[in-house]
Scaffold this active site. Structure first.
Site, PDB file in Angstrom:
ATOM      1  N   HIS A 175       0.832  -1.209   0.000  1.00 40.58           N
ATOM      2  CA  HIS A 175       0.000   0.000   0.000  1.00 40.58           C
ATOM      3  C   HIS A 175       0.861   1.250   0.000  1.00 40.58           C
ATOM      4  CE1 HIS A 175      -3.557  -2.496   1.676  1.00 40.58           C
ATOM      5  NE2 HIS A 175      -3.413  -2.608   0.375  1.00 40.58           N
ATOM      6  N   LEU A 192       0.978   5.815  -1.143  1.00 40.14           N
ATOM      7  CA  LEU A 192       0.467   7.023  -1.793  1.00 40.14           C
ATOM      8  C   LEU A 192       1.599   7.521  -2.669  1.00 40.14           C
ATOM      9  CD1 LEU A 192      -1.408  10.010  -0.176  1.00 40.14           C
ATOM     10  CD2 LEU A 192       0.487  10.377  -1.741  1.00 40.14           C
ATOM     11  N   HIS A 242     -10.162  -3.540  -6.192  1.00 39.40           N
ATOM     12  CA  HIS A 242      -9.369  -4.657  -6.723  1.00 39.40           C
ATOM     13  C   HIS A 242      -9.704  -6.002  -6.073  1.00 39.40           C
ATOM     14  CE1 HIS A 242      -5.819  -1.994  -8.353  1.00 39.40           C
ATOM     15  NE2 HIS A 242      -6.848  -2.011  -9.166  1.00 39.40           N
ATOM     16  N   HIS A 270      -4.853  -5.937 -12.445  1.00 40.16           N
ATOM     17  CA  HIS A 270      -4.878  -4.916 -11.385  1.00 40.16           C
ATOM     18  C   HIS A 270      -3.509  -4.362 -11.038  1.00 40.16           C
ATOM     19  CE1 HIS A 270      -3.090  -7.706  -8.638  1.00 40.16           C
ATOM     20  NE2 HIS A 270      -3.396  -7.031  -7.564  1.00 40.16           N
ATOM     21  N   ALA A 282       1.154  -5.061 -11.330  1.00 36.11           N
ATOM     22  CA  ALA A 282       2.292  -5.749 -11.932  1.00 36.11           C
ATOM     23  C   ALA A 282       2.404  -7.186 -11.415  1.00 36.11           C
ATOM     24  CB  ALA A 282       3.573  -4.984 -11.644  1.00 36.11           C
ATOM     25  N   LYS A 317       4.913   5.168   2.079  1.00 34.29           N
ATOM     26  CA  LYS A 317       4.353   3.832   2.343  1.00 34.29           C
ATOM     27  C   LYS A 317       4.630   3.418   3.784  1.00 34.29           C
ATOM     28  CE  LYS A 317       6.421   0.794  -0.236  1.00 34.29           C
ATOM     29  NZ  LYS A 317       5.281   0.730  -1.106  1.00 34.29           N
TER      30      LYS A 317
END
Length: 487
Positions: free
Chosen positions: A209, A211, A334, A409, A411, A486
């Site tokens: 996760h 930003l 996702h 969704h 890599a 992160k």
DNA sequence: ATGTGC
């Protein structure tokens, strides 16, 4: 005779370019398909993904075929990058085919800034984002709620954020399902799950996760990019996170209950981790209601992070977020299951479409697509690694007939977190990204940076190429990272 | 993914 491949006793037939089929046999209730180029198929065949995909076709009422996307890899019971649609009347619903992180998803916020406006101020921006957006394992969110707040969030999703001035009407219009699952049933979410969620409202979490502030580097489709409000050199923000401990607890709670209450169905499945509740059973209804509630929680989570991000940009760039053009482009889920009607062999059927590490990719004309995008199709946001950047696609014409309206969704990992920590060192990865690529990373933990190093991911360009060539999700723009925070 | 285990 079609070209074939065999991996550990699992035979695939090549139906056409990028489409491989595992024929139905034994206890399978349908065939399975892998959508991949040859190099991606080699990677997919490297772990237990193909076996898990084959196992998924044993689910009662599975329609047409189970699908593995080009970024697929093994997951809990059911592959990440998997789509399985089961009959909503006499099939089943499976928490393992949704995933632990219910509505893990991603949104893109646009801006009117260009890379020129930001260059030289990356450190200031990344530090301010890191200081203001809660991240990492455990508690601490934008909102410190009580259980009552959590119940309201679970019930109403983005509508709660609108009422409390964390969102605008426009934000709601630019979310999948408008940021609200009306089938939510908070009473079926355990007290323990709600307790875990109350201090995690508005927090990134850990793992993959993040930003990320990005710049648009390539525009592949001018007309669709214009409809999405995207141009070259523009700055955008990507927010990738899910439902934190609350969603995780919902998944655990229902897996345990299925084991206790539906052991008979479990015994007929090839893998206990595929645990499913029969459609129409009390447990299926309760899981669906609780899952929808967790989905709402994740949308509010991403919205609260968006709210903080807008505040940070206002301080750093000295203008209101509206004047900076920081509108929500779109928010996609996702990891979800949803009742949807799809054509199965010429007949419209209501299905539970499980998308686990897969994105809805509805084309132009579908009523679910926001009005602003209805003539072009829904935006599909595909994050790559922190070294490679990401893509915005548009839902493809062939997605409805090929993949229950879905595409890839991300890599997808190529190695375990444990292996990644042996191969990479966090601080080195961070320094190299800054010095060689002008990408500014700030994380709570160096171990997380190592686990998420660009080298542990598949080639996102190749994943997207396959989606585009299959016509299930078409390339619109590509982005490149500028700042990344992160857990 | 995850108060990183049953």
């Amino acid at each position: 005779m079609n070209e074939t491949r065999e991996y550990d006793g699992i035979r695939l037939e090549k139906l056409r370019e990028h489409v491989w089929e595992i024929p139905q046999e034994g206890g399978m209730n349908a065939p399975a398909r892998v959508l991949a180029s040859e190099p991606l198929l080699e990677q997919i065949a490297d772990d237990r993904t193909l076996q898990q995909l084959k196992n998924a076709t044993h689910l009662p009422g599975i329609a047409k075929y189970a699908v593995c996307m080009p970024d697929g890899h093994q997951g809990y019971g059911f592959p990440v990058g998997g789509v399985g649609a089961t009959d909503a009347t006499d099939g089943c619903i499976s928490p393992g085919a949704v995933g632990y992180d219910i509505n893990c998803g991603v949104r893109m916020v646009r801006t009117d800034l260009t890379y020129d406006d930001l260059e030289g101020r990356e450190e200031e921006l990344v530090d301010s984002l890191f200081a203001n957006v809660p991240s990492g394992l455990g508690g601490g969110g934008v909102v410190e709620g009580d259980v009552g707040t959590v119940e309201s969030v679970l019930d109403r999703g983005m509508d709660w954020a609108l009422e409390h001035d964390y969102a605008t009407r426009d934000d709601l219009a630019h979310c999948e399902d408008e940021g609200q699952r009306t089938d939510s049933r908070p009473e079926f979410v355990s007290q323990k799950a709600k307790d875990r969620g109350k201090n995690q409202l508005g927090s990134l979490g850990s793992g993959n996760h993040f930003l990320e502030v990005q710049r648009v580097t390539d525009v592949f489709d001018d007309e669709v990019a214009e409809a999405f409000g995207l141009v070259e050199e523009q700055i955008v923000v990507l927010i990738h996170c899910g439902s934190r401990g609350l969603g995780h607890q919902v998944c655990s709670d229902y897996l345990r209950r299925i084991e206790r209450e539906h052991g008979d169905l479990l015994d007929r499945l090839p893998d206990k981790e595929l645990a499913a509740a029969p459609a129409g059973s009390r447990l299926a209804e309760e899981y669906y209601g609780a899952m929808c509630a967790a989905i709402n929680f994740a949308w509010v989570n991403r919205q609260l992070i968006t709210h903080r991000t807008r505040r940070v940009f206002e301080r750093v760039f000295g203008e209101d977020w509206e004047d900076l053009g920081m509108e929500l482009l779109y928010d996609v889920a996702h990891n979800i299951a949803k009742r949807e009607v799809h054509d199965v062999n010429g007949e419209d059927r209501e299905l539970f479409v499980h998308r686990k590490g897969a994105t809805r990719a509805f084309p132009a004309g579908r009523p679910e697509v926001p009005r602003a995008y209805r003539d072009v199709g829904q935006p599909v946001i595909i994050p790559g690694s922190m070294g490679s950047g990401s893509y915005v696609l548009v839902g493809g014409e062939r997605s409805l007939s090929e993949t229950f309206g879905s595409t890839a969704h991300g890599a997808g990992r190529t190695m375990s977190r444990t292996q990644a920590k042996q191969e990479f060192w966090g601080e080195t990865v961070r320094d190299e990204l800054r010095d060689q690529n002008a990408i500014y990373v700030k994380a709570q933990s160096g171990a997380t940076v190592a686990e998420e190093a660009p080298g542990v991911y598949k080639d996102v360009d190749e994943v997207v190429r396959v989606s585009d060539e299959l016509g299930i999700g078409d390339k619109v723009v590509r982005t490149y990272p500028v700042c990344n925070i992160k857990g």
